[in-house]
Design a protein around this motif. Sequence first.
Motif, PDB file in Angstrom:
ATOM      1  N   PRO A   1       1.152  -1.215  -0.386  1.00  0.00           N
ATOM      2  CA  PRO A   1      -0.018  -0.096  -0.042  1.00  0.00           C
ATOM      3  C   PRO A   1       0.758   1.173  -0.152  1.00  0.00           C
ATOM      4  N   GLY A   2       1.964   1.860   0.821  1.00  0.00           N
ATOM      5  CA  GLY A   2       2.473   2.639   0.965  1.00  0.00           C
ATOM      6  C   GLY A   2       3.463   2.905  -0.373  1.00  0.00           C
ATOM      7  N   ARG A   3       3.946   2.068  -0.762  1.00  0.00           N
ATOM      8  CA  ARG A   3       4.575   2.046  -2.405  1.00  0.00           C
ATOM      9  C   ARG A   3       3.367   2.641  -2.702  1.00  0.00           C
ATOM     10  N   ALA A   4       2.243   2.123  -3.528  1.00  0.00           N
ATOM     11  CA  ALA A   4       1.120   2.053  -4.188  1.00  0.00           C
ATOM     12  C   ALA A   4       0.745   3.671  -4.568  1.00  0.00           C
ATOM     13  N   LEU A   5       1.137   3.925  -2.666  1.00  0.00           N
ATOM     14  CA  LEU A   5       0.195   5.448  -3.202  1.00  0.00           C
ATOM     15  C   LEU A   5       0.802   6.923  -3.348  1.00  0.00           C
ATOM     16  N   CYS A   6       2.481   6.121  -2.599  1.00  0.00           N
ATOM     17  CA  CYS A   6       3.377   7.155  -3.355  1.00  0.00           C
ATOM     18  C   CYS A   6       3.361   7.323  -4.444  1.00  0.00           C
ATOM     19  N   ARG A   7       3.701   5.775  -5.502  1.00  0.00           N
ATOM     20  CA  ARG A   7       3.976   5.658  -6.726  1.00  0.00           C
ATOM     21  C   ARG A   7       2.662   6.580  -8.005  1.00  0.00           C
ATOM     22  N   LEU A   8       1.727   6.379  -7.086  1.00  0.00           N
ATOM     23  CA  LEU A   8       0.455   7.434  -8.268  1.00  0.00           C
ATOM     24  C   LEU A   8       0.058   8.495  -8.010  1.00  0.00           C
ATOM     25  N   ALA A   9       0.537   9.200  -6.528  1.00  0.00           N
ATOM     26  CA  ALA A   9       0.146  10.923  -5.602  1.00  0.00           C
ATOM     27  C   ALA A   9       2.132  10.766  -5.713  1.00  0.00           C
ATOM     28  N   ALA A  10       2.436  11.109  -7.134  1.00  0.00           N
ATOM     29  CA  ALA A  10       4.215  11.418  -7.634  1.00  0.00           C
ATOM     30  C   ALA A  10       4.545  12.624  -8.312  1.00  0.00           C
ATOM     31  N   HIS A  11       2.719  13.679  -8.052  1.00  0.00           N
ATOM     32  CA  HIS A  11       3.470  15.128  -8.411  1.00  0.00           C
ATOM     33  C   HIS A  11       3.625  15.861  -7.117  1.00  0.00           C
ATOM     34  N   PRO A  12       4.082  16.910  -6.658  1.00  0.00           N
ATOM     35  CA  PRO A  12       4.319  17.899  -5.949  1.00  0.00           C
ATOM     36  C   PRO A  12       2.441  19.112  -5.849  1.00  0.00           C
ATOM     37  N   ASP A  13       1.633  18.574  -6.546  1.00  0.00           N
ATOM     38  CA  ASP A  13       0.291  19.423  -6.863  1.00  0.00           C
ATOM     39  C   ASP A  13      -0.120  18.467  -6.639  1.00  0.00           C
ATOM     40  N   ASP A  14      -0.180  17.455  -6.468  1.00  0.00           N
ATOM     41  CA  ASP A  14      -1.013  15.817  -5.801  1.00  0.00           C
ATOM     42  C   ASP A  14      -1.107  15.842  -4.594  1.00  0.00           C
ATOM     43  N   LEU A  15      -2.833  15.278  -3.855  1.00  0.00           N
ATOM     44  CA  LEU A  15      -2.936  15.291  -2.716  1.00  0.00           C
ATOM     45  C   LEU A  15      -2.898  14.106  -2.342  1.00  0.00           C
ATOM     46  N   LEU A  16      -2.472  13.773  -1.052  1.00  0.00           N
ATOM     47  CA  LEU A  16      -2.251  12.199  -0.857  1.00  0.00           C
ATOM     48  C   LEU A  16      -3.083  11.705   0.878  1.00  0.00           C
ATOM     49  N   VAL A  17      -4.308  11.300   0.787  1.00  0.00           N
ATOM     50  CA  VAL A  17      -5.161  11.322   1.973  1.00  0.00           C
ATOM     51  C   VAL A  17      -5.421  10.347   2.197  1.00  0.00           C
ATOM     52  N   ILE A  18      -4.870   9.490   3.966  1.00  0.00           N
ATOM     53  CA  ILE A  18      -4.738   7.940   4.340  1.00  0.00           C
ATOM     54  C   ILE A  18      -5.320   8.538   5.785  1.00  0.00           C
ATOM     55  N   GLY A  19      -6.092   7.310   5.872  1.00  0.00           N
ATOM     56  CA  GLY A  19      -6.787   6.845   7.258  1.00  0.00           C
ATOM     57  C   GLY A  19      -5.443   6.088   8.397  1.00  0.00           C
ATOM     58  N   ALA A  20      -6.319   7.341   9.282  1.00  0.00           N
ATOM     59  CA  ALA A  20      -5.097   6.707  10.265  1.00  0.00           C
ATOM     60  C   ALA A  20      -6.400   6.324  11.460  1.00  0.00           C
ATOM     61  N   ARG A  21      -6.178   4.916  12.401  1.00  0.00           N
ATOM     62  CA  ARG A  21      -6.200   4.032  13.764  1.00  0.00           C
ATOM     63  C   ARG A  21      -5.295   5.150  14.368  1.00  0.00           C
ATOM     64  N   ALA A  22      -6.664   5.449  15.628  1.00  0.00           N
ATOM     65  CA  ALA A  22      -6.335   5.959  16.885  1.00  0.00           C
ATOM     66  C   ALA A  22      -5.064   5.264  17.294  1.00  0.00           C
ATOM     67  N   ARG A  23      -5.224   3.762  17.908  1.00  0.00           N
ATOM     68  CA  ARG A  23      -4.058   3.541  18.462  1.00  0.00           C
ATOM     69  C   ARG A  23      -3.594   2.335  17.809  1.00  0.00           C
ATOM     70  N   ALA A  24      -3.215   2.311  16.742  1.00  0.00           N
ATOM     71  CA  ALA A  24      -2.625   1.298  15.565  1.00  0.00           C
ATOM     72  C   ALA A  24      -1.015   1.245  16.105  1.00  0.00           C
ATOM     73  N   ARG A  25      -0.551   0.091  16.518  1.00  0.00           N
ATOM     74  CA  ARG A  25       0.378  -0.333  17.205  1.00  0.00           C
ATOM     75  C   ARG A  25       1.324  -0.191  15.494  1.00  0.00           C
ATOM     76  N   ARG A  26       1.314  -0.335  14.352  1.00  0.00           N
ATOM     77  CA  ARG A  26       1.539  -0.694  13.491  1.00  0.00           C
ATOM     78  C   ARG A  26       1.163   0.251  12.452  1.00  0.00           C
ATOM     79  N   ALA A  27       2.296   1.363  12.233  1.00  0.00           N
ATOM     80  CA  ALA A  27       1.089   2.076  11.246  1.00  0.00           C
ATOM     81  C   ALA A  27       2.416   1.957  10.233  1.00  0.00           C
ATOM     82  N   VAL A  28       2.065   1.019   9.576  1.00  0.00           N
ATOM     83  CA  VAL A  28       3.225   0.556   9.049  1.00  0.00           C
ATOM     84  C   VAL A  28       2.994   2.109   7.392  1.00  0.00           C
ATOM     85  N   VAL A  29       2.397   1.985   6.710  1.00  0.00           N
ATOM     86  CA  VAL A  29       1.926   2.789   5.653  1.00  0.00           C
ATOM     87  C   VAL A  29       2.406   4.297   6.024  1.00  0.00           C
TER      88      VAL A  29
END
Length: 160
Positions: free
Chosen positions: A93-121
């Motif tokens: 997921p992290g690689r795919a999102l960064c590859r698709l939002a590769a331009h400085p004019d893009d905006l990348l939006v991700i969700g964040a769980r409140a108590r995520a132990r592993r926030a890898v993405v």
Amino acid sequence: MAAAGQVVVGVSGSLASLAALRTAARSSGRVLVAVLAWEPPEGEVLHARNPDSAWAARCAREAAARLDRAFEEAFGGTPSEVTVVRRVVRARPGRALCRLAAHPDDLLVIGARARARRAVVRRQVSAHARCPVLTVPAPAFARRERRALRRATARDFAAG
């Protein structure tokens, strides 16, 4: 005047990603690229040792169905007021999102769980994104309420 770039949002089906999807859809004038990234359940290394194209095709169909379900849960279908591109990508997921939002004019939006132990993405996106990143927190609900909301559909919230 339309905003430059696109809005790329990571979708997994979690409450946090549904909140991110709804937030990303509000970016008026931009194309919304909803991305669900997937990998074979056994991982790419084991899959490469014993490739099964039928199994991979089934996983891809299930990922596409999960992306469709996310739109159904978040909006009751595809929102008509925004141009939506749905992408199901076989990648981390992290690689795919960064590859698709590769331009400085893009905006990348991700969700964040409140108590995520592993926030890898979230860590990978924060470290490697070439555009602004908006992190949307999951709504805070008690465990019992979260279970009930998981079973609810858009029709449950319709007026009537």
